[in-house]
Design an enzyme around this catalytic site. Structure first.
Site, PDB file in Angstrom:
ATOM      1  N   HIS A  80     -29.608 118.165 -40.294  1.00  0.00           N
ATOM      2  CA  HIS A  80     -29.434 116.830 -39.701  1.00  0.00           C
ATOM      3  C   HIS A  80     -28.008 116.647 -39.179  1.00  0.00           C
ATOM      4  CE1 HIS A  80     -30.406 112.416 -39.537  1.00  0.00           C
ATOM      5  NE2 HIS A  80     -29.087 112.340 -39.637  1.00  0.00           N
ATOM      6  N   GLU A  81     -27.028 116.884 -40.048  1.00  0.00           N
ATOM      7  CA  GLU A  81     -25.635 116.631 -39.665  1.00  0.00           C
ATOM      8  C   GLU A  81     -25.141 117.616 -38.601  1.00  0.00           C
ATOM      9  OE1 GLU A  81     -24.240 113.954 -40.329  1.00  0.00           O
ATOM     10  OE2 GLU A  81     -25.612 113.285 -41.890  1.00  0.00           O
ATOM     11  N   HIS A  83     -24.299 117.758 -30.895  1.00  0.00           N
ATOM     12  CA  HIS A  83     -24.306 116.703 -29.871  1.00  0.00           C
ATOM     13  C   HIS A  83     -22.864 116.346 -29.492  1.00  0.00           C
ATOM     14  CE1 HIS A  83     -26.489 112.716 -28.563  1.00  0.00           C
ATOM     15  NE2 HIS A  83     -25.922 113.347 -27.556  1.00  0.00           N
TER      16      HIS A  83
END
Length: 598
Positions: A388-389, A395
């Site tokens: 997730h992180e 991004h």
């Protein structure tokens, strides 16, 4: 699992390197002084921007201040989060926050000035000074706010009222984080001890139902006791939001909140209506839970206990990183090679140590690189948190690398897309690879619960916000009784008739800090639905979607969020992405119902 007694015990390769921002605190201090001097110089532009040249000078100087302040603040925050007990680190962060006030004060004149200009004059300035082309989108976009920005004098008054208007949020924060004392629970030695949040998170998943119930009652005890005080803070926050929305001439508080992202209220309403039309599968999952737990009555404190027991798979950080890399290979070679390089570059603070901030996050520092905080656990949850992180980190990396400073930071609206795409790819990889039937059941259960928490629950919260703000706009009094009625009705609608509603259920609104950041939680749901749509297309081998998604990661805020998502094939102005996500949830529940042994 290793327990670290001090930060010194952790391998340097698993600690982030703040020297990448500033080699020393002295270097940091030099930039603090530089910003203080430059902020004073920015004040001189107030009343003295008369042509394209001076406008460009102001904007370029302001951007330099913004760039340097971003590094100053990041250094202070990251330093504190290493050890929140460190007073030297606290003093750096406090200084950075004070500096933020000075910079905002020095630049507060600009938006009223800009919107006081005729658009024809601004365009003439752009013809005079070619450098203004870089700022053209931001400048022209600002005109969207023209009817919502007040006079310079009124803006200054609102700015000065900022602290007072945020008082309900601060008050709730103090109640929730500092003053609340939970009830007592029984420890393993049979002694009564005061419940903590950390204990509650574990006990509410405890296989012993009496333990869960005791923890649930103890957790809600102070919220029920303080219901009127907390209702007052939430009422104040909602009324302040409604008042400012009216002052700024927005049709509603909801539309004010959606304005910055250029999202119509129909997108928000469509999310709620589409979700509510598909609650049957969530109700079915609740039935399965009741059957699996063999309960005559299902209560709220039964909703978090895993339905698949005895799955204890230890996954080291090294193995977790390798598994993540393998799971994300559908995103292509460049993505994988870049992500692999982060591991030993000291971008990630891996281990839980005394005083370290809890949880996990990514912070992209423009001009440097992403920083990821973890408190890694060597288990499946730790693996999912990592994926997730690192989605957020990639991004940030791509946007910062590709976009100029003024469009490098992506909107919160799209933030959860990159992280959730990674999680969907990971769960599919694990389910396809795993042969142990019990572990497969656990993974399905994990993903269904993730779906429920990120989509259904957040939509329910979003509807609560919409209803309460609309009541305030109509002049209805807001109090604990009204909040209870609205929340309990929604909880029953979303979760179904299988659940027996304890007295505590209706007080769910009183413990949600996100309600003090109005109309924010819906973005979790739209982000999740968008990510499911994109990930499934990529898994089907759709190369166009993969390339469009990688471009999306590089786009920052160069376009409005809905327009960026449309390029990936996600159109949130239609019900399709949300319907597709809910269809997958239904399929997951059906599969789970077949494999779970009741």
């Amino acid at each position: 699992m290793t327990t670290y007694k001090s930060r010194e015990e952790v391998d340097d390769r698993e600690k982030w390197n703040l020297a990448d921002i500033y080699p020393t605190v002295e270097d940091w201090q030099k930039d603090v002084e530089l910003i203080e001097q430059t902020a004073e110089q920015l004040k001189k532009f107030d009343g003295n921007i008369h042509d394209g040249k001076t406008l460009y000078s102001y904007l370029s100087e302001s951007e330099k201040v913004s760039f340097t302040f971003g590094k100053v603040f990041a250094y202070g925050m990251l330093y504190v989060d290493i050890d929140t007990r460190d007073t030297e680190a606290q003093s750096l962060l406090d200084k950075a926050k004070q500096l933020s006030v000075k910079v905002n004060a020095a630049t507060s004149f600009f938006m009223p000035f800009l919107l006081g200009l005729e658009e024809s004059i601004l365009k003439n300035f752009m013809k005079q000074e070619k450098g203004l082309q870089y700022y053209e989108k931001d400048l022209l976009d600002a005109y969207r706010y023209k009817t919502h920005v007040l006079s310079k004098e009124k803006e200054e008054i609102l700015s000065q009222l900022g602290e007072a208007l945020s008082s309900p949020s601060h008050t709730f924060g103090m109640i929730n984080n500092a003053d609340i004392k939970f009830g007592e629970v029984t420890n393993d030695d049979g002694e009564k001890v005061e419940l903590t949040r950390g204990m509650y998170a574990k006990l509410i998943e405890h296989p012993n139902r009496n333990k869960r119930k005791e923890a649930y009652k103890a957790y809600y005890q102070p919220y029920v006791h303080l219901k009127n005080s907390i209702a007052s803070t939430l009422s104040g926050a909602i009324k302040n939001n409604v008042t400012v929305s009216r002052l700024r001439k927005y049709p509603s508080a909801l539309e004010k909140a959606l304005f910055a992202d250029n999202v119509s209220k129909e997108v928000y309403e469509n999310l709620i209506s589409t979700t509510k039309a598909n609650l049957g599968s969530l109700h079915r999952y609740t039935e399965i839970r009741k059957q699996k737990l063999e309960l005559e009555e299902l209560h709220q404190y039964d909703l978090n206990v895993p339905l698949v027991e005895g799955v204890e798979k230890e996954i080291s950080f090294e193995d977790a990183y390798e598994t993540m890399i393998d799971a994300l290979r559908p995103l292509g070679e460049d993505y994988i090679n870049t992500l692999a390089s982060f591991k030993n570059a000291r971008y990630i603070d891996v281990r839980e140590t005394p005083g370290k901030r809890s949880g996990a996050y990514n912070m992209g520092v423009y001009g440097v690189h992403p920083y990821v905080l973890l408190n890694h656990r060597d288990n499946i949850d730790g693996l999912f948190t990592l994926a997730h992180e690192m989605g957020h980190a990639m991004h940030s990396h791509y946007s910062h690398k590709t976009q100029p400073q003024n469009t490098a930071k992506y909107s919160i609206f799209v933030a959860e897309v990159a992280s959730t795409v990674n999680e969907v790819l990971l769960i599919n990889y694990l389910l396809n690879k795993e042969t142990d039937e019990k572990l497969r059941q656990y993974l399905l259960n994990h993903f269904i619960d993730k779906f429920k928490g990120t989509l259904f629950t957040q939509v329910m919260f979003g509807e609560f916000e919409k209803i309460t703000h609309e009541l305030a706009e109509k002049g209805n009094p807001l109090n604990a009784k009204l909040f209870n009625e609205v929340f309990e009705k929604l909880f029953k609608e979303y979760n179904g008739d299988q659940i027996v509603l304890d007295e505590e259920v209706k007080y769910g609104w009183s413990r949600i800090p996100h309600f003090y950041r109005p109309f924010y939680v819906y973005k979790y749901a739209t982000g999740f639905a968008s990510a499911v749509h994109i990930a499934n297309r990529i898994l089907e081998g759709d190369s166009k979607t993969k390339e469009a998604y990688l471009e999306f990661l590089k786009s920052g805020s160069s376009e409005y969020p809905l327009d960026l998502l449309k390029k990936t094939g996600v159109d949130l102005t239609s019900p399709e992405p949300v319907e597709n996500a809910l269809k997958q949830f239904k399929e997951l529940v059906e599969e789970f119902s077949k494999v779970i042994t009741v």
